[in-house]
Design a protein around this motif. Structure first.
Motif: not given
Length: 69
Positions: A35-44, A46-52
């Motif tokens: 669950v933690r790993t999944s949340k971290q991947v989802e957050e990353l 989202n961050i990557a999409a914003k940066k893009k």
């Protein structure tokens, strides 16, 4: 008789995989990790999409600046 070893290997591999999957599926600590790993991947993601989006906007601004010259 050359194929006998391959069959036995496949059966053992299947059994080990089943045991491993069952033990991980029933492990509370592995579930928390997943669950933690999944949340971290989802957050990353989202961050990557914003940066893009920010980068695309900057490129658009730069191209408009050079177009105006």
């Amino acid at each position: 008789m050359a194929g006998g070893g391959g069959f036995a290997h496949r059966v053992m591999s299947y059994l080990v995989n089943e045991l491993l999957v069952d033990s991980l599926a029933n492990s509370k600590s592995f579930q928390r990790f997943a669950v933690r790993t999944s949340k971290q991947v989802e957050e990353l993601s989202n961050i990557a999409a914003k940066k893009k989006e920010q980068f695309a906007e900057q490129m658009k601004d730069i191209s408009e600046t050079f177009k105006d010259r």
